[in-house]
Design a protein around this motif. Sequence first.
Motif, short mmCIF file in Angstrom:
data_model
loop_
_atom_site.label_atom_id
_atom_site.label_comp_id
_atom_site.label_asym_id
_atom_site.label_seq_id
_atom_site.Cartn_x
_atom_site.Cartn_y
_atom_site.Cartn_z
N ASP A 1 -25.81 -32.67 -8.05
CA ASP A 1 -25.94 -33.40 -6.83
C ASP A 1 -25.37 -32.33 -5.77
OD1 ASP A 1 -25.68 -35.04 -4.68
OD2 ASP A 1 -24.69 -36.90 -5.76
N PRO A 2 -26.28 -31.57 -5.38
CA PRO A 2 -25.91 -30.28 -4.25
C PRO A 2 -25.51 -30.87 -2.88
CG PRO A 2 -28.15 -30.03 -4.85
CD PRO A 2 -27.69 -31.05 -5.81
N ALA A 3 -26.14 -31.73 -2.40
CA ALA A 3 -25.86 -32.22 -1.09
C ALA A 3 -24.56 -32.71 -1.05
CB ALA A 3 -26.94 -33.25 -0.56
N TYR A 4 -24.10 -33.71 -2.00
CA TYR A 4 -22.79 -34.36 -2.04
C TYR A 4 -21.79 -33.43 -2.15
CZ TYR A 4 -18.89 -37.51 -3.58
OH TYR A 4 -17.63 -37.73 -3.60
N ALA A 5 -22.02 -32.47 -3.19
CA ALA A 5 -20.99 -31.35 -3.56
C ALA A 5 -20.77 -30.67 -2.52
CB ALA A 5 -21.55 -30.52 -4.59
N LYS A 6 -21.77 -30.12 -1.46
CA LYS A 6 -21.57 -29.23 -0.54
C LYS A 6 -20.72 -29.96 0.45
CE LYS A 6 -24.46 -26.62 2.89
NZ LYS A 6 -24.07 -27.37 4.27
N THR A 7 -20.98 -31.33 0.97
CA THR A 7 -20.14 -32.08 1.68
C THR A 7 -18.56 -32.02 1.25
OG1 THR A 7 -21.99 -33.33 2.37
CG2 THR A 7 -19.60 -34.29 2.95
N VAL A 8 -18.39 -32.39 0.24
CA VAL A 8 -17.01 -32.40 -0.29
C VAL A 8 -16.46 -30.90 -0.56
CG1 VAL A 8 -15.49 -32.78 -2.55
CG2 VAL A 8 -17.54 -34.32 -1.84
N GLY A 9 -17.53 -29.95 -0.82
CA GLY A 9 -16.80 -28.51 -0.82
C GLY A 9 -16.36 -28.05 0.55
N GLU A 10 -17.08 -28.33 1.42
CA GLU A 10 -16.95 -27.79 2.89
C GLU A 10 -15.71 -28.66 3.45
OE1 GLU A 10 -21.36 -26.17 4.06
OE2 GLU A 10 -20.64 -28.10 4.93
N GLU A 11 -15.43 -29.91 2.88
CA GLU A 11 -14.39 -30.42 3.72
C GLU A 11 -12.92 -29.60 3.07
OE1 GLU A 11 -16.22 -35.29 3.92
OE2 GLU A 11 -14.60 -34.42 2.09
N ALA A 12 -13.31 -29.43 1.83
CA ALA A 12 -12.03 -28.69 1.14
C ALA A 12 -11.80 -27.38 1.83
CB ALA A 12 -12.11 -28.55 -0.44
N LEU B 1 -21.85 -17.80 -2.51
CA LEU B 1 -23.16 -17.91 -3.10
C LEU B 1 -24.04 -18.85 -2.80
CD1 LEU B 1 -22.47 -16.30 -6.60
CD2 LEU B 1 -23.29 -15.01 -4.42
N LYS B 2 -23.50 -20.26 -2.47
CA LYS B 2 -24.21 -21.37 -2.36
C LYS B 2 -24.35 -21.53 -0.56
CE LYS B 2 -22.70 -23.63 -6.57
NZ LYS B 2 -24.02 -23.56 -7.09
N GLY B 3 -23.83 -20.57 0.18
CA GLY B 3 -24.08 -20.85 1.61
C GLY B 3 -22.98 -21.93 2.15
N TRP B 4 -22.04 -22.22 1.49
CA TRP B 4 -21.20 -23.34 2.21
C TRP B 4 -20.26 -22.71 3.29
CZ3 TRP B 4 -18.96 -26.23 -3.01
CH2 TRP B 4 -19.93 -26.79 -3.50
N ALA B 5 -20.13 -23.64 4.22
CA ALA B 5 -19.49 -23.36 5.37
C ALA B 5 -18.05 -23.18 5.12
CB ALA B 5 -19.41 -24.33 6.46
N GLY B 6 -17.25 -22.30 5.55
CA GLY B 6 -15.94 -21.99 5.33
C GLY B 6 -15.58 -20.91 3.97
#
Length: 524
Positions: free
Chosen positions: A235-246, A360-365
């Motif tokens: 679930d890359p979109a949801y995971a990205k949101t959660v990861g970037e929040e952290a 590597l996934k390009g997540w912000a922060g």
Amino acid sequence: MKINKIYKSMLALGTASIMTVAIQGCTDNFEEINTNPYGISNEALTQDFNHIGGRIVQATQNIYVITPAWVTQLQQNLNADIYSGYLAPPTPFAGNINNNTYGLVDGWNGFIWSSAYESVMYPLATMDETAGDEFPQFVAWGKIIRVEAMHRVSDVFGPVIYSQYGQSPAMYDSQEEVYKQFVADLDEAITVLKGYTDFVGFAKFDLVYGGDVNNWLRFANSLKLRLAIRMSGVDPAYAKTVGEEALTDAVGLLDSNGANFTLSPSAGDHPLNTLSGAWGDTRMSAEMESVLSGYNDPRLEVYFAPSTDATLAGGFKGVRSGIEIASKDTYVGHSAVSTLGGVQLMTAAEVAFLKAEAALKGWAGAGTAQANYEAGIALSFAQHGAGGADTYMVDAVSIPAPFVDAYNADNSVLAGDPNLSTATIAWDATATEDQLLEKVITQKWIAMFPDGQEAWSEFRRTGYPKKFPNVVNYSDGKIDTDAQIKRINFSATELTTNPDGVASGIQALGGPDTGGTSLWWDIN
């Protein structure tokens, strides 16, 4: 959640010890029976949060069971510690048809489930009942511990009882559902604890951070990032949101070894000291020997002891898992685990590697992948007092070494074998993303030792580091030798006491209740 509901769930879970506690706690003569003859009143018990804090202690000590060691052996050592490629038993338990050779033993594996529900979920639920709205900081603290414990359980079985805990029958949540509940619980805990950063009431019951609420917030964010990375393939979109929040939360993440999530030695001697040292029931794995010796990694001498087998001349020697073992005498002289102090469940090094993958996934922060990768190596070296990190991390030549079984050539893994990694250590900006991921996960795997549960989860999620498949497989075709074991089947006690719940779990699993069915996030 009400105590009478919790009691009903314990009936469903078949936990007689908790039933006894519940029955004894619901007598008509409560005040008389529970009056302390030495003059300590119930009012005194509530001072300094004594009436709720003890539940936190119990739950923390049983995320990974600290004592007795034989429970730890069944909870993790004879499953995840093997499947992760960290350790291997030299002992041919049950005629060598056991978890190690994929002849899964229900009587062993039930402790993975029962330890969590009897000694984590139940005490935290009773604490919530007692704390109520009066002490929201304790309820929030309990949420973090509950998520840390139960995501590990979900990563063994898949679907688990979580949202319906306390009901009878207790239905299972799918792993997707429960992971999203984990995130919601962490978010709620973080929101509440941000209002208690100066609170000192945790100190008496905190086996990890001595009552430092800010470190618990950093751990909660780090745990949230771990969950996000684990979900990132499915679930890359949801995971990205959660990861970037952290990653972007102002509280931050675990970023120093002083903030590692390690239960202090005073919480109890590390069970592996008993399992490896006193009992001789677990030894260094073949994969650990291959990777650490091939990389000339100084952590080899920190993690393990030299062999005592005279034929090995004091060298460091591992045992391949999933092999035929006729007698414990054959391999017990191979490398034992060095004496361990605190129980390590998350480190700053792991968080750095999580950030490297997020980059590597390009997540912000997340920063840059290379900087985080090298920070993870440096943090792990510093944690273990190993020198030479700067030289180690620029080594572009060393690769994992072939493994040679000292007593049976059929167990050897020689150069050119597709199961033997050729990954080097140094970062290479020209490498493919998958090659870089292998570097990240391999170094993360080294750094997370000896927590086999996390390492096994990451191996299933990514396929890294490469792990040698079983030589013998007694699963009757339920577990593919090359794909390797994917999970543990549901508790046999649950099948007897909560059959409707187990049926809901199997439906949510989406496949047969065997060790060959992949979990939700395992799409590798």
